[in-house]
Design a protein around this motif. Sequence first.
Motif, mmCIF file in Angstrom:
data_model
loop_
_atom_site.group_PDB
_atom_site.id
_atom_site.type_symbol
_atom_site.label_atom_id
_atom_site.label_comp_id
_atom_site.label_asym_id
_atom_site.label_seq_id
_atom_site.Cartn_x
_atom_site.Cartn_y
_atom_site.Cartn_z
ATOM 1 N N GLY A 1 -2.734 3.362 4.664
ATOM 2 C CA GLY A 1 -1.307 3.088 4.685
ATOM 3 C C GLY A 1 -0.554 4.369 4.381
ATOM 4 O O GLY A 1 -0.390 5.230 5.238
ATOM 5 N N HIS A 2 -0.122 4.501 3.135
ATOM 6 C CA HIS A 2 0.573 5.715 2.687
ATOM 7 C C HIS A 2 -0.347 6.924 2.839
ATOM 8 O O HIS A 2 0.057 7.988 3.304
ATOM 9 N N THR A 3 -1.608 6.765 2.408
ATOM 10 C CA THR A 3 -2.678 7.743 2.622
ATOM 11 C C THR A 3 -3.916 6.930 3.033
ATOM 12 O O THR A 3 -3.785 5.779 3.418
ATOM 13 N N GLY B 1 1.792 1.646 -6.489
ATOM 14 C CA GLY B 1 2.030 3.023 -6.059
ATOM 15 C C GLY B 1 2.939 3.095 -4.847
ATOM 16 O O GLY B 1 3.841 2.257 -4.669
ATOM 17 N N ASP B 2 2.708 4.066 -3.995
ATOM 18 C CA ASP B 2 3.609 4.286 -2.867
ATOM 19 C C ASP B 2 3.270 3.437 -1.637
ATOM 20 O O ASP B 2 3.876 3.602 -0.580
ATOM 21 N N MET B 3 2.343 2.478 -1.781
ATOM 22 C CA MET B 3 2.212 1.447 -0.748
ATOM 23 C C MET B 3 3.395 0.482 -0.806
ATOM 24 O O MET B 3 3.607 -0.313 0.101
ATOM 25 N N THR C 1 -2.932 6.340 -8.348
ATOM 26 C CA THR C 1 -2.845 5.433 -7.197
ATOM 27 C C THR C 1 -3.165 6.157 -5.897
ATOM 28 O O THR C 1 -3.679 5.544 -4.959
ATOM 29 N N HIS C 2 -2.841 7.457 -5.827
ATOM 30 C CA HIS C 2 -3.144 8.261 -4.638
ATOM 31 C C HIS C 2 -2.972 9.733 -4.961
ATOM 32 O O HIS C 2 -2.664 10.084 -6.096
ATOM 33 N N THR C 3 -3.117 10.577 -3.973
ATOM 34 C CA THR C 3 -3.284 12.015 -4.192
ATOM 35 C C THR C 3 -2.018 12.805 -4.476
ATOM 36 O O THR C 3 -2.088 13.883 -5.051
ATOM 37 N N HIS C 4 -0.860 12.304 -4.100
ATOM 38 C CA HIS C 4 0.345 13.145 -4.093
ATOM 39 C C HIS C 4 0.693 13.762 -5.447
ATOM 40 O O HIS C 4 0.503 13.143 -6.498
ATOM 41 N N GLY C 5 1.282 14.974 -5.361
ATOM 42 C CA GLY C 5 1.563 15.763 -6.552
ATOM 43 C C GLY C 5 2.575 15.154 -7.497
ATOM 44 O O GLY C 5 2.658 15.564 -8.657
ATOM 45 N N ASP C 6 3.354 14.177 -7.022
ATOM 46 C CA ASP C 6 4.281 13.498 -7.941
ATOM 47 C C ASP C 6 3.628 12.284 -8.621
ATOM 48 O O ASP C 6 4.283 11.546 -9.349
ATOM 49 N N HIS C 7 2.308 12.109 -8.361
ATOM 50 C CA HIS C 7 1.539 11.042 -9.020
ATOM 51 C C HIS C 7 0.311 11.594 -9.749
ATOM 52 O O HIS C 7 -0.290 10.889 -10.560
ATOM 53 N N THR C 8 -0.083 12.822 -9.420
ATOM 54 C CA THR C 8 -1.275 13.441 -10.036
ATOM 55 C C THR C 8 -0.938 14.742 -10.758
ATOM 56 O O THR C 8 -1.822 15.394 -11.316
ATOM 57 N N ILE D 1 8.112 16.525 1.708
ATOM 58 C CA ILE D 1 8.633 15.228 2.132
ATOM 59 C C ILE D 1 8.517 14.227 0.993
ATOM 60 O O ILE D 1 9.403 13.430 0.746
ATOM 61 N N THR D 2 7.428 14.323 0.234
ATOM 62 C CA THR D 2 7.202 13.392 -0.863
ATOM 63 C C THR D 2 8.353 13.413 -1.845
ATOM 64 O O THR D 2 8.760 12.396 -2.379
ATOM 65 N N VAL D 3 8.906 14.580 -2.094
ATOM 66 C CA VAL D 3 10.001 14.657 -3.066
ATOM 67 C C VAL D 3 11.353 14.522 -2.393
ATOM 68 O O VAL D 3 12.372 14.902 -2.923
HETATM 69 ZN ZN LIG Z 1 3.062 9.327 -2.483
#
Ligand SMILES: [Zn+2]
Length: 306
Positions: free
Chosen positions: A176-178, A195-197, A107-114, A11-13
């Motif tokens: 929020g987002h996470t 980030g994704d907030m 900013t958070h855990t998701h694979g498109d940010h880490t 979903i993230t991508v």
């Molecule tokens: Zn995200």
Amino acid sequence: MTRGLTLALIITVGGLSMAVAASQAPPAAPSAAALAATTIEKVKDNLYIITGANPVPRETFAGGHTGVFITDTGVVVVDTKLAGWGQALLDRIRTVTDKPVTTIINTHTHGDHTGSNEFFGASVDSVVHENTKANMARMDAFKGDKAQFLPKRTYKDRLTLGSGRDQIDLYYFGRGHTDGDTFIVYTALRTMQAGDMFPWKDAPFIDRTNGGSGREWPQTLKKVLDNVKNVDTVIGGHQPVAGWKDLARFQQFTAELYTQTAAAHKAGKTVDQAAAETTWMSRYPGYEATRLKAAVQAIYDELDGK
Ligand SMILES: [Zn+2]
């Protein structure tokens, strides 16, 4: 990786059938089209972003925006895009400075940010919110011998790095987002990376698998608006650099998204019915509803205690 986590990554991508960073296989090299679409742009003075653009089309998707903050002692990198993007990030950084990358913040855990944390090595200083470290530890990309690439430092409510014109303030205001979203303020530049907030002009992705909450999202953004001072420029996760008023507008949007959805839920409407009622969205010019149904579903699940 659990089905829920895999689903969250997909979903993230953008709902595309690619489970990035989900396997142990080496990450695919970015396509030429993706590399060409990813540029380094000055935000202010010693702060740049390496653009990530929207998750669609996937051919040019690199991940979220990456912050590049050049301090006296080295470069602070905020978010590292998808796996396989490390060299491309470093190549872009080298066009503006020869200083070493000394610090990574996610900013958070998701694979498109880490996804490309690993590229910068295990010795680099790395900082995330404590809940994000726990979320990252559940990702395949940080399991086993990859655990050495987990962030070194965590914080709970607030953390300041550096001083003077190099000062960065990290804030956590709630779910929020996470459940581990950090707001990074480059104080001397009156700029915040959210980030994704603050992802895009559309309904947000509420990642309940990683502790996200549609009910608390607007409350968390309200705390940002009330407590963070002297910011005029906001870097979102996947949208053009914006202003403080744009963030305030998005806070109103998330508040109305929740109240409208909760009212539909209380009235016994289905998710499809609730997601079809978009008349209230006319109050938000420029906003799209492409992700509305997924957000409504997440809020229904939250209200139902699922
Ligand atoms: Zn995200």
